[in-house]
Scaffold this motif. Structure first.
Motif, short mmCIF file in Angstrom:
data_model
loop_
_atom_site.label_atom_id
_atom_site.label_comp_id
_atom_site.label_asym_id
_atom_site.label_seq_id
_atom_site.Cartn_x
_atom_site.Cartn_y
_atom_site.Cartn_z
N LEU A 29 4.83 -3.89 2.33
CA LEU A 29 4.88 -4.85 1.24
C LEU A 29 5.67 -4.30 0.06
CD1 LEU A 29 3.55 -7.63 1.20
CD2 LEU A 29 1.85 -6.68 -0.34
N ALA A 33 9.02 -5.88 -1.50
CA ALA A 33 9.12 -6.17 -2.93
C ALA A 33 10.33 -5.49 -3.56
CB ALA A 33 7.84 -5.73 -3.64
N ILE A 41 8.89 -12.72 -6.66
CA ILE A 41 7.58 -12.09 -6.68
C ILE A 41 6.62 -12.83 -7.59
CG2 ILE A 41 6.33 -10.00 -7.34
CD1 ILE A 41 8.66 -8.39 -6.33
N PRO A 44 3.90 -16.59 -6.50
CA PRO A 44 3.25 -16.22 -5.23
C PRO A 44 3.12 -17.40 -4.28
CG PRO A 44 1.67 -16.24 -7.05
CD PRO A 44 2.99 -16.53 -7.63
N PRO A 45 3.01 -17.19 -2.98
CA PRO A 45 3.02 -15.86 -2.38
C PRO A 45 4.44 -15.34 -2.22
CG PRO A 45 2.79 -17.50 -0.67
CD PRO A 45 2.88 -18.26 -1.97
N MET A 46 4.62 -14.07 -2.40
CA MET A 46 5.94 -13.48 -2.23
C MET A 46 6.28 -13.44 -0.73
SD MET A 46 5.38 -9.39 -2.61
CE MET A 46 6.61 -8.91 -1.41
N LEU A 48 7.28 -12.13 3.00
CA LEU A 48 6.79 -10.95 3.73
C LEU A 48 7.91 -10.29 4.52
CD1 LEU A 48 3.29 -12.24 4.91
CD2 LEU A 48 3.82 -10.70 3.02
N TRP A 244 8.42 -5.77 -11.13
CA TRP A 244 7.94 -5.31 -9.83
C TRP A 244 9.03 -4.77 -8.91
CZ3 TRP A 244 3.13 -4.02 -9.31
CH2 TRP A 244 2.15 -4.67 -10.09
N PHE B 127 -0.65 -3.77 -6.56
CA PHE B 127 0.36 -4.81 -6.30
C PHE B 127 -0.18 -5.85 -5.33
CE2 PHE B 127 4.29 -6.12 -3.92
CZ PHE B 127 4.78 -6.92 -4.92
N MET B 128 -0.88 -5.41 -4.29
CA MET B 128 -1.39 -6.36 -3.30
C MET B 128 -2.48 -7.25 -3.87
SD MET B 128 -1.48 -4.56 0.37
CE MET B 128 -2.71 -3.35 0.04
N ARG B 132 -2.09 -11.88 -10.68
CA ARG B 132 -1.06 -12.90 -10.85
C ARG B 132 -0.10 -12.99 -9.67
NH1 ARG B 132 1.56 -12.34 -16.64
NH2 ARG B 132 0.07 -10.64 -16.78
N VAL B 133 0.34 -11.82 -9.16
CA VAL B 133 1.39 -11.85 -8.13
C VAL B 133 0.93 -11.30 -6.79
CG1 VAL B 133 3.14 -11.57 -9.92
CG2 VAL B 133 2.36 -9.58 -8.67
N GLY B 134 -0.29 -10.80 -6.71
CA GLY B 134 -0.73 -10.13 -5.49
C GLY B 134 -0.76 -11.05 -4.28
N VAL B 135 -0.24 -10.55 -3.17
CA VAL B 135 -0.21 -11.36 -1.95
C VAL B 135 -1.62 -11.54 -1.40
CG1 VAL B 135 0.55 -11.41 0.44
CG2 VAL B 135 2.10 -10.65 -1.33
N TRP B 138 -3.76 -13.72 -3.45
CA TRP B 138 -3.33 -15.12 -3.32
C TRP B 138 -3.91 -15.75 -2.05
CZ3 TRP B 138 -0.46 -18.51 -0.29
CH2 TRP B 138 -0.06 -19.70 -0.93
N TYR B 139 -3.84 -15.00 -0.93
CA TYR B 139 -4.38 -15.56 0.32
C TYR B 139 -5.90 -15.67 0.27
CZ TYR B 139 0.14 -15.67 2.58
OH TYR B 139 1.43 -15.99 2.91
#
Lengths: 278, 293
Positions: A29, A33, A41, A44-46, A48, A244, B127-128, B132-135, B138-139
């Protein structure tokens, strides 16, 4: 083994592959990024899968960075890690040699003085250590980064244990040939310690490279920052969005040297780990 | 074994010891002595003079709710990190040990996170799970769970535990795999011929034979969780929210450097000194036993 290629064999593979994926995911990840734009970024979601900004982001990180160019931080980290690894090996080889192969008044006392340092890691004596280094005018300097972290007995302990296992036949042969302590050290001890030195170097380099708290305290000047602590400084203090892509590119750059050492010197690395915990 | 080669004289050995002794004296004994000294004083707000308070700093600390909490936080954190990382590592090592070929490849793929600095592990996990931006956050949000480790104390602790355990799995995996591979295959096969199934063999043969390594790893991992996870905590939570992730070592830093409460910070160093001493004694006791096997 007991089980042959049955269902459980494939389940083992599946379990391990799952393990590798889960453990590798944070790095993947971070890599993704570091190859996309900030706007991808922050909504979201960014993605993959990697994007096309690899060169732009790494160039920005390496040559301009956020507080200081990352290339400079990489240089600082390299000097610090090499200084700690080589310095520690140097002083430990000498003192372990003195403790094992000489009998002199005060030997026991010195031995315990050195081994007491095992009791108090730098994290615990951090405030007074900072005071001492400031007093010596060593803030924002390589010697300030290196010396306090060399004051530990792990390597001395390791060499001592190793010297004790060198068979008498070998050392006696040198003695019969009339070698004095200096010859003896260079002709017998040093060549025999080569593998141990390499193993220890790997462990100490990683230890030095990964230092965080100490450089965070004593390098207030961004041009002296090491890369591992520099990343923390890249986060904005307020509510702004962090940059980021550049932060993640820096994180990856910070991982590359120690990870490469582990991968390419795996044999020494494993040996060093096991030896240093004995 | 008695060594027969011994050199005489005292000048050369002292000279050889001098570099290490000098560094130890300047950067270890001097600051450690200062910590003990300062723990007995309270400096005035301007740092001009300090007042002797004897055990006052210690008494205050032990009656301080936040400090006592930080003991509990450290215990919860260290035990969670130790069990999580050792559990996953043992599971993976058992799987790898069952393979005839390929164990080496999996080890190579699993051991390198060891080289990732705790502070960087912290950044990756932050980061994950970033609010605000974490993947991942978010899921999780899609599933209807609102992740917010900035405000929620339990989630903050969970995240620092995950990030600290992650890099540690490699280390434990390596030792467990070495331990498993050292168990003679003939013992396992004999048990299999007698009809013992996998779980029974694991319980009655593998676990007892693995116990020295397991105990060793327990101590080493607790020491790790105590002292080397500063970077993880500092990057992810900075000890918050409301000191929910402030471990003892983090508190020495935050009281000493952020709070500028030098007397209290020094007293905390002295208390930690005893904790480390205790852990070292346990470690050495165990190592003594291992050598005599």
């Amino acid at each position: 083994m007991v089980e042959k290629k049955g269902l459980s064999y494939w389940l083992s593979h599946a379990g391990l592959i799952l393990g590798v994926i889960v453990i590798g995911f944070p790095i993947w990840l971070a890599f993704v990024a570091s190859t996309v734009t900030q706007s991808e970024i922050v909504s979201p979601p960014m993605p993959l899968l990697p994007g096309g900004e690899f060169i732009t982001n790494y160039k920005e990180a390496l040559f301009s960075g956020i507080n200081a160019p990352v290339a400079l931080m990489l240089l600082n980290s390299t000097i610090m890690a090499l200084g700690i690894a080589l310095g520690k090996i140097f002083i430990s080889l000498l003192s372990a040699f003195a403790i094992v192969y000489f009998r002199f008044p005060g030997r026991q006392l010195f031995f315990w003085m050195i081994f007491l340092t095992l009791m108090l890691p730098i994290e615990v004596r951090i405030v007074p250590s900072y005071g001492v280094v400031a007093q010596f005018g060593m803030l924002n300097s390589y010697s300030g980064l290196i010396f306090p972290l060399i004051a530990s007995a792990t390597a001395t302990f390791l060499f001592r244990q190793f010297f004790l296992t060198i068979p008498n036949e070998l050392t006696e042969a040198a003695r019969v040939d009339g070698a004095g302590p200096v010859r003896f050290f260079f002709d017998i001890i040093l060549p025999m310690s080569k593998t141990n030195i390499a193993a220890l170097f790997v462990i100490l380099f990683i230890y030095g490279w990964n230092q965080f708290l100490w450089p965070l305290l004593i390098t207030t000047d961004p041009s002296m920052n090491t890369i591992v602590m520099g990343i923390k400084q890249m986060f904005p203090s307020g509510d702004d969005n962090a940059n980021w892509p550049v932060i993640m590119a820096t994180s990856l750059l910070a991982m590359v040297p120690p990870v490469l050492i582990v991968i390419f010197m795996q044999k020494f690395f494993v040996r060093g780990l096991i030896e240093s915990e004995k | 074994m008695r060594r027969t080669v011994i050199f005489k004289g005292w000048k050369l050995p002292i000279l050889l010891l001098l570099p290490q002794l000098t560094i130890t004296a300047l950067f270890f004994f001097y600051p450690a002595g200062q910590a003990i000294w300062e723990s007995l004083f309270i400096p005035d707000p301007f740092g001009l003079k300090s007042q002797f308070v004897g055990t006052g700093n210690f008494e205050f600390l032990l009656s301080d709710r936040y400090y006592r909490n930080s003991f509990r936080t450290t215990a919860v954190f260290s035990i969670s990190v130790t069990f999580l990382s050792m559990g996953i590592a043992l599971y993976l090592a058992v799987l790898a040990d069952r393979l005839i070929k390929g164990a080496g490849i999996y080890s190579s793929l699993l051991i390198w996170p060891y080289a990732v600095a705790p502070a960087i592990a912290g950044v990756l996990w932050l980061f994950m799970f970033n609010t605000r931006v974490g993947v991942v956050s978010w899921y999780i949000g899609l599933l209807g769970y609102d992740w917010n480790h900035v405000l929620n104390q339990g989630e903050a602790m969970g995240l620092v535990v995950l990030a600290s355990s992650w890099g540690r799995i490699s280390y434990n995996f390596l030792f467990f795999l070495a331990g498993l591979q050292a168990i003679p295959k003939s013992v396992i096969e004999a048990a299999a011929i007698d009809g013992a199934k996998f779980w029974r063999r694991f319980r009655t043969i593998v676990i007892p034979l693995l116990s020295p390594i397991t105990f060793f790893l327990l101590v080493v991992n607790i020491v790790y969780a105590f002292f080397e996870t500063f970077g993880v905590i500092h990057t992810i939570t900075s000890g918050g929210p409301q000191q929910a992730t402030t471990t003892l070592v983090y508190k020495v830093f935050s009281d000493g450097f952020v709070g500028q409460d030098l007397g209290s910070s020094a007293a905390q160093s002295v208390i930690l000194l005893f904790v480390v001493g205790l852990l070292t004694v346990i470690q050495f006791k165990f190592i003594e036993r291992k050598v005599h096997y």
